[in-house]
Design an enzyme around this catalytic site. Structure first.
Site, PDB file in Angstrom:
ATOM      1  N   HIS A   1      -9.009 -10.783  -1.452  1.00  0.00           N
ATOM      2  CA  HIS A   1      -8.993 -10.514  -0.016  1.00  0.00           C
ATOM      3  C   HIS A   1     -10.181 -11.263   0.563  1.00  0.00           C
ATOM      4  O   HIS A   1     -11.334 -10.861   0.387  1.00  0.00           O
ATOM      5  CB  HIS A   1      -9.112  -9.010   0.227  1.00  0.00           C
ATOM      6  CG  HIS A   1      -9.219  -8.612   1.664  1.00  0.00           C
ATOM      7  ND1 HIS A   1      -8.233  -7.904   2.309  1.00  0.00           N
ATOM      8  CD2 HIS A   1     -10.191  -8.808   2.589  1.00  0.00           C
ATOM      9  CE1 HIS A   1      -8.598  -7.680   3.567  1.00  0.00           C
ATOM     10  NE2 HIS A   1      -9.785  -8.216   3.750  1.00  0.00           N
TER      11      HIS A   1
ATOM     12  N   ASP B   1       2.322  -6.896   2.598  1.00  0.00           N
ATOM     13  CA  ASP B   1       1.071  -6.168   2.851  1.00  0.00           C
ATOM     14  C   ASP B   1       1.405  -4.867   3.594  1.00  0.00           C
ATOM     15  O   ASP B   1       0.715  -4.475   4.539  1.00  0.00           O
ATOM     16  CB  ASP B   1       0.071  -7.021   3.633  1.00  0.00           C
ATOM     17  CG  ASP B   1      -1.333  -6.409   3.662  1.00  0.00           C
ATOM     18  OD1 ASP B   1      -1.558  -5.405   2.963  1.00  0.00           O
ATOM     19  OD2 ASP B   1      -2.199  -6.936   4.401  1.00  0.00           O
TER      20      ASP B   1
ATOM     21  N   ASN C   1      -4.948  -7.052   9.330  1.00  0.00           N
ATOM     22  CA  ASN C   1      -6.065  -7.663   8.611  1.00  0.00           C
ATOM     23  C   ASN C   1      -5.514  -8.611   7.548  1.00  0.00           C
ATOM     24  O   ASN C   1      -4.852  -8.152   6.629  1.00  0.00           O
ATOM     25  CB  ASN C   1      -6.899  -6.561   7.956  1.00  0.00           C
ATOM     26  CG  ASN C   1      -8.085  -7.097   7.162  1.00  0.00           C
ATOM     27  OD1 ASN C   1      -8.142  -8.267   6.802  1.00  0.00           O
ATOM     28  ND2 ASN C   1      -9.023  -6.219   6.853  1.00  0.00           N
TER      29      ASN C   1
ATOM     30  N   HIS D   1       0.864  -1.191   0.000  1.00  0.00           N
ATOM     31  CA  HIS D   1       0.000   0.000   0.000  1.00  0.00           C
ATOM     32  C   HIS D   1       0.893   1.231   0.000  1.00  0.00           C
ATOM     33  O   HIS D   1       1.552   1.524   0.999  1.00  0.00           O
ATOM     34  CB  HIS D   1      -0.912  -0.003   1.219  1.00  0.00           C
ATOM     35  CG  HIS D   1      -1.854  -1.173   1.259  1.00  0.00           C
ATOM     36  ND1 HIS D   1      -3.109  -1.135   0.697  1.00  0.00           N
ATOM     37  CD2 HIS D   1      -1.700  -2.424   1.762  1.00  0.00           C
ATOM     38  CE1 HIS D   1      -3.701  -2.311   0.870  1.00  0.00           C
ATOM     39  NE2 HIS D   1      -2.859  -3.108   1.505  1.00  0.00           N
ATOM     40  N   LEU D   2       0.918   1.941  -1.127  1.00  0.00           N
ATOM     41  CA  LEU D   2       1.722   3.155  -1.225  1.00  0.00           C
ATOM     42  C   LEU D   2       0.936   4.401  -0.817  1.00  0.00           C
ATOM     43  O   LEU D   2       1.504   5.482  -0.695  1.00  0.00           O
ATOM     44  CB  LEU D   2       2.267   3.324  -2.648  1.00  0.00           C
ATOM     45  CG  LEU D   2       3.273   2.250  -3.095  1.00  0.00           C
ATOM     46  CD1 LEU D   2       3.735   2.520  -4.528  1.00  0.00           C
ATOM     47  CD2 LEU D   2       4.469   2.177  -2.150  1.00  0.00           C
ATOM     48  N   ARG D   3      -0.388   4.248  -0.665  1.00  0.00           N
ATOM     49  CA  ARG D   3      -1.293   5.276  -0.117  1.00  0.00           C
ATOM     50  C   ARG D   3      -1.530   6.484  -1.018  1.00  0.00           C
ATOM     51  O   ARG D   3      -2.424   7.287  -0.730  1.00  0.00           O
ATOM     52  CB  ARG D   3      -0.795   5.772   1.251  1.00  0.00           C
ATOM     53  CG  ARG D   3      -0.638   4.702   2.326  1.00  0.00           C
ATOM     54  CD  ARG D   3      -1.909   3.973   2.620  1.00  0.00           C
ATOM     55  NE  ARG D   3      -1.821   3.160   3.833  1.00  0.00           N
ATOM     56  CZ  ARG D   3      -2.644   2.166   4.122  1.00  0.00           C
ATOM     57  NH1 ARG D   3      -3.632   1.873   3.274  1.00  0.00           N
ATOM     58  NH2 ARG D   3      -2.516   1.482   5.239  1.00  0.00           N
TER      59      ARG D   3
ATOM     60  N   HIS E   1      -2.725 -12.681   1.583  1.00  0.00           N
ATOM     61  CA  HIS E   1      -2.391 -12.757   3.013  1.00  0.00           C
ATOM     62  C   HIS E   1      -3.078 -13.924   3.740  1.00  0.00           C
ATOM     63  O   HIS E   1      -3.848 -13.731   4.681  1.00  0.00           O
ATOM     64  CB  HIS E   1      -2.660 -11.436   3.729  1.00  0.00           C
ATOM     65  CG  HIS E   1      -3.919 -10.713   3.341  1.00  0.00           C
ATOM     66  ND1 HIS E   1      -5.163 -11.315   3.295  1.00  0.00           N
ATOM     67  CD2 HIS E   1      -4.118  -9.414   2.994  1.00  0.00           C
ATOM     68  CE1 HIS E   1      -6.059 -10.427   2.954  1.00  0.00           C
ATOM     69  NE2 HIS E   1      -5.459  -9.271   2.757  1.00  0.00           N
TER      70      HIS E   1
ATOM     71  N   HIS F   1       0.607   3.657   8.510  1.00  0.00           N
ATOM     72  CA  HIS F   1      -0.320   4.584   9.148  1.00  0.00           C
ATOM     73  C   HIS F   1       0.490   5.602   9.942  1.00  0.00           C
ATOM     74  O   HIS F   1       1.608   5.320  10.388  1.00  0.00           O
ATOM     75  CB  HIS F   1      -1.279   3.847  10.087  1.00  0.00           C
ATOM     76  CG  HIS F   1      -2.234   2.935   9.389  1.00  0.00           C
ATOM     77  ND1 HIS F   1      -3.282   3.394   8.613  1.00  0.00           N
ATOM     78  CD2 HIS F   1      -2.296   1.577   9.331  1.00  0.00           C
ATOM     79  CE1 HIS F   1      -3.951   2.369   8.127  1.00  0.00           C
ATOM     80  NE2 HIS F   1      -3.371   1.257   8.531  1.00  0.00           N
TER      81      HIS F   1
ATOM     82  N   ASP G   1      -8.755  -5.400  -2.487  1.00  0.00           N
ATOM     83  CA  ASP G   1      -8.026  -5.592  -1.234  1.00  0.00           C
ATOM     84  C   ASP G   1      -8.443  -4.551  -0.203  1.00  0.00           C
ATOM     85  O   ASP G   1      -8.647  -3.388  -0.529  1.00  0.00           O
ATOM     86  CB  ASP G   1      -6.515  -5.497  -1.485  1.00  0.00           C
ATOM     87  CG  ASP G   1      -5.719  -5.743  -0.223  1.00  0.00           C
ATOM     88  OD1 ASP G   1      -5.927  -6.802   0.388  1.00  0.00           O
ATOM     89  OD2 ASP G   1      -4.933  -4.870   0.153  1.00  0.00           O
TER      90      ASP G   1
END
Length: 430
Positions: free
Chosen positions: A179, A306, A279, A62-64, A232, A310, A152
């Site tokens: 997912h 994954d 998760n 996740h590069l956001r 995952h 944050h 995902d």
């Protein structure tokens, strides 16, 4: 540009290579691998004692960006990836806006080309807005470079919708990455349902909430013929479902994260460390042992992080209110070396399959190997380097790792992408 890597231990199971050799690169391609190589002009590096492997790939990151740049962005995320030894990542589409059309795919690709320190592959969403109601613009995204599809972060809840997704994706020979989370069962679950959830007074997240959708999606894979990749994986029974699907000959693959291999629900104690909230949730020691067996015996196809960054503010709150997710780009390689390769559970060849060759094959991107003519994407590893995970040393914007303070062995020292260094002697090349 010419590059000569001298006296390195080259390992690549794709071509049966495990020996000391030199690697000569020109114009981003491997020209020759052999002994006592020379060149007239270029960059020469002495890599005695180092291992050189085909560049590592993390197919679940996740590069956001766009939308959540306070957590991570493409520049910081790819710096963290290079720092961890990765030459490529595949980013997930749950950004803001969702990557559900060609514009989103093009934006990420353009930003990665401008500021990235590794290659960035883009996964598009299965449904518009991740709502699970209407197909995303899948064909248009494929035309603009999307390599896979996934919802995902939530998963496609409706079986009929998932069938349509897989029918459509199969037309483009793209893998659907699932997912697996049945929201009707999972509900507001915070941690694995069982003794620990009871002890902590937390709502439980049953393993069946993952396993039921694994079984469903395997059945849909059988129905549609679409390649399915289970994301995952965290439970022993889920692994058995994948193992049975593979024995049946279905095009099913799966991945596992280091935190689901090396952390358990017991690592969540009465300190309620929100870094451990992920998760799917951390499961039992029995699940971890089964997953490690799956890594060793070949049932599990890929190790991913994954990587879910944050802000400190996001995680610095009550456990129930904190978002799910843990970072992992800068620790994954060392965790695998420390816990699996060095104790003899895993060969270097198998580790390379899991973190380099297999992810590329699943995503159907260019094969990279240590052979003449291949693109010069390399990861250089010091197998003897010892270090302690320190949040202050992360290049990610985030520090939400469950492995802070862990002593590890093995670390990437150099990364080459297309023959150019993005990491050299442990430092990002600006």
């Amino acid at each position: 540009m010419a590059l000569l890597l001298k006296d390195c231990h080259v390992i690549d199971p794709q071509v049966g290579l495990n020996e000391t050799a030199d690697i000569l690169v020109r114009d981003g391609k491997i020209v020759e691998i052999g002994q006592n190589l020379t060149m007239e002009k270029g960059v020469e590096r002495d890599l005695s004692g180092k291992i050189v492997v085909p560049g590592l790939v993390d197919m679940h990151v996740h590069l956001r960006e766009p939308g959540y740049e306070q957590k991570e962005d493409i520049a910081s995320g790819t710096r963290a990836a290079a720092h961890g030894g990765f030459t490529a990542v595949c980013c997930m589409p749950n950004t803001k806006p969702i990557i559900d059309n060609a514009v989103g795919v093009e934006y990420v690709a353009a930003r990665a080309a401008a500021v990235g320190k590794c290659r960035v592959y883009v996964a598009g969403s299965c449904s518009q807005g991740l709502k699970g109601e209407t197909l995303s613009e899948m064909g248009d995204m494929v035309a603009h470079g999307a390599v896979a599809f996934t919802d995902d972060g939530r998963g496609v809840q409706d079986a009929g919708m998932m069938r349509r997704v897989m029918d459509y994706a199969s037309q483009f020979d793209r893998v659907v990455m699932s997912h697996c989370q049945d929201e009707g069962l999972v509900g507001e679950g915070q941690v694995n349902e069982g003794v620990v959830s009871t002890r902590l007074g937390m709502l439980g997240w049953p393993a069946e909430g993952e396993e039921i959708q694994i079984a469903r999606d395997i059945a849909l894979c059988r129905l549609t013929g679409c390649p399915l990749h289970v994301q995952h994986l965290s439970t022993a029974r889920g692994l058995e479902l994948v193992r049975a699907a593979k024995a049946e000959g279905l095009p099913v693959t799966c991945e596992v994260t280091p935190h689901h291999l090396f952390l358990t629900e017991d690592d969540i104690d009465d300190a309620y460390n929100t870094f451990m909230k992920v998760n799917p949730p951390l499961r039992t020691a029995e699940d971890c042992n089964a997953l490690i067996d799956g890594v060793v015996d070949g049932t599990i196809d890929a190790i991913v992080t994954d990587h879910a960054p944050h802000t400190h503010y996001d995680k610095d709150c009550e456990f129930e209110l904190a978002p799910f997710g843990m970072i992992g780009l800068e620790t994954a390689l060392a965790l695998i070396v420390t816990n699996l390769v060095n104790p003899g559970h895993l060969t270097w060849e198998r580790a390379i399959e899991l973190m380099s060759a297999n992810p590329r094959a699943i995503l159907r991107v260019e094969r990279v190997a240590l052979e003449t003519g291949s693109t010069a994407d390399f990861t250089v590893i010091d197998p003897e380097a010892t270090w302690t995970v320190d949040a202050s040393e992360f290049l990610s914007k985030a520090a939400n790792s469950g492995f802070i303070g862990t002593e590890l062995t093995g670390r990437a020292t150099d990364v080459y992408v297309g023959g150019y260094a993005t990491l050299e002697d442990g430092k990002i090349v600006e």
